[in-house]
Design a protein around this motif. Structure first.
Motif, PDB file in Angstrom:
ATOM      1  N   GLN A   1       1.171  -2.104   1.027  1.00  0.00           N
ATOM      2  CA  GLN A   1       1.250  -3.380   0.768  1.00  0.00           C
ATOM      3  C   GLN A   1       2.610  -3.407   0.244  1.00  0.00           C
ATOM      4  OE1 GLN A   1      -1.439  -3.934  -2.425  1.00  0.00           O
ATOM      5  NE2 GLN A   1      -3.250  -4.365  -1.181  1.00  0.00           N
ATOM      6  N   ARG A   2       3.285  -2.577  -0.441  1.00  0.00           N
ATOM      7  CA  ARG A   2       4.737  -2.840  -0.998  1.00  0.00           C
ATOM      8  C   ARG A   2       5.669  -2.499   0.078  1.00  0.00           C
ATOM      9  NH1 ARG A   2       6.988  -2.174  -6.101  1.00  0.00           N
ATOM     10  NH2 ARG A   2       9.292  -2.663  -5.677  1.00  0.00           N
ATOM     11  N   PHE A   3       5.494  -1.231   1.027  1.00  0.00           N
ATOM     12  CA  PHE A   3       6.514  -1.097   2.039  1.00  0.00           C
ATOM     13  C   PHE A   3       6.223  -1.235   3.319  1.00  0.00           C
ATOM     14  CE2 PHE A   3       7.423   1.504  -1.945  1.00  0.00           C
ATOM     15  CZ  PHE A   3       8.595   1.111  -2.227  1.00  0.00           C
TER      16      PHE A   3
ATOM     17  N   ALA B   1       9.106   2.549  -7.689  1.00  0.00           N
ATOM     18  CA  ALA B   1       8.121   1.466  -7.505  1.00  0.00           C
ATOM     19  C   ALA B   1       6.825   1.649  -8.255  1.00  0.00           C
ATOM     20  CB  ALA B   1       7.612   1.323  -6.122  1.00  0.00           C
TER      21      ALA B   1
ATOM     22  N   HIS C   1      -1.450   0.841  -2.278  1.00  0.00           N
ATOM     23  CA  HIS C   1      -0.508   0.156  -2.773  1.00  0.00           C
ATOM     24  C   HIS C   1       0.956   0.582  -2.041  1.00  0.00           C
ATOM     25  CE1 HIS C   1      -2.292   0.318  -6.830  1.00  0.00           C
ATOM     26  NE2 HIS C   1      -3.123  -0.821  -6.401  1.00  0.00           N
TER      27      HIS C   1
END
Length: 321
Positions: free
Chosen positions: A244-246, A274, A241
């Motif tokens: 994918q996010r950062f 987040a 995650h």
């Protein structure tokens, strides 16, 4: 001074050294850093002429370790991990005996023995048996043996094994004196990060391969930021995650999430916001040599104790099956 060229060695089918190359400069302390099984002990044995490599060459002062071992031995002093002094002999007798093996005798030998005992601060214990010495004193006597014949290169295999912190500090101070005042080149094998930090340059080995080469500062600079470690119940999922996010290369390692980021103390705030409730603890630290090892190999630098625990745990799992 010292050149290792595409050095290879195998034990039956197991590869111990896989094409390792590096050069050691005159009058520097050069470290061979690696966990058990990395190949550093095999490298030490080849450099000290105890073993002939399967392939490649090791040269010291132009002498090939495999083809011209007798000439090379005159250039090197060797201190092995296992004790080699005779504890039933006095300090002076130990050095006199090794002097005879190098062809020294008479007044010249006595003068050299006295000089070496002064240099390692054992002159006041010259006529006492080595069995009465502390571990640190016995290690200093080992050093005196290795240096008795004026070698240009000193090879040490895990030299601080069994020493207390004070004796370790004294040993490293003496190695620095050898480098700075006597212009002796020192090669030391170690699995201890704090000792590797004291070396001028390092070759880091893993599974027989050279994975990093440079000064401790140069190697740590390649990390390019802080090292952030997160504890969480689901490290693989959280790592994915975060990626994918950062867009960072977060990995799950030993049940934790690890990644590298500049100004990490600021970035972790964004991560916590987040993923609320998913992170149990956070550490932000400057890179260490272990982080360099992880960066280059993708796995941790296991100590001997940790390897033993892993083997024990694996054995228990097999028994249950």
């Amino acid at each position: 001074m010292i050149e290792v060229q595409d050095l290879r060695h195998t034990y039956d089918k197991r590869v111990a050294l896989d094409g390792v190359s590096f050069a050691v400069r005159p009058a520097e302390i050069f470290g061979l850093l690696g966990p058990n099984g990395s190949g550093k002990t095999t490298m030490f044995r080849i450099l000290s002429t105890l073993m002939i490599p399967t392939g490649g060459r090791a040269l010291i002062q132009g002498h090939d370790a495999a083809k011209d071992p007798a000439a090379l031995r005159r250039e090197i002093g060797v201190v092995f991990q296992a004790q080699s002094i005779d504890v039933k002999l006095t300090a002076a007798e130990n050095l006199t005996h090794i002097g005879h093996l190098y062809g020294l005798k008479g007044a010249a030998l006595k003068q050299r023995v006295d000089e070496m005992l002064r240099r390692v601060r054992l002159d006041d214990r010259a006529n006492e048996r080595a069995e009465t010495f502390s571990g640190g004193m016995q290690r200093r006597l080992e050093l005196a043996k290795g240096l008795l014949h004026h070698p240009s290169v000193l090879l040490l295999d895990e030299p601080t094994t069994g020493l207390d912190p004070g004796a370790r500090r004294d040993l490293w101070q003496y190695l620095q004196v050898l480098r700075d005042e006597e212009r002796v080149t020192v090669i030391v094998t170690t699995h201890l990060m704090e000792e590797a930090e004291k070396c001028d340059r390092l070759a880091i080995l893993s599974s027989g391969k050279l994975v990093a080469l440079g000064t401790p500062a140069e190697l740590k600079r390649e990390i390019g930021g802080d090292v952030i470690v997160l504890e969480t119940e689901h490290p693989e999922a959280l790592a994915e995650h975060i990626n994918q996010r950062f867009g960072v290369e977060a990995t799950a390692l030993d049940g934790k999430v690890r990644f590298e980021r500049e100004q990490g103390h600021r970035f972790v705030t964004d991560v916590v916001e987040a993923f609320p409730g998913e992170i149990q603890s956070i550490s932000v630290a400057k890179p260490t040599l272990e982080d360099v090892f992880i960066h280059r190999t993708g796995h941790r630098f296991w100590t001997e104790d940790e390897q033993a625990k892993q083997a024990e745990a694996a054995g228990k799992k097999k028994k249950k099956k």
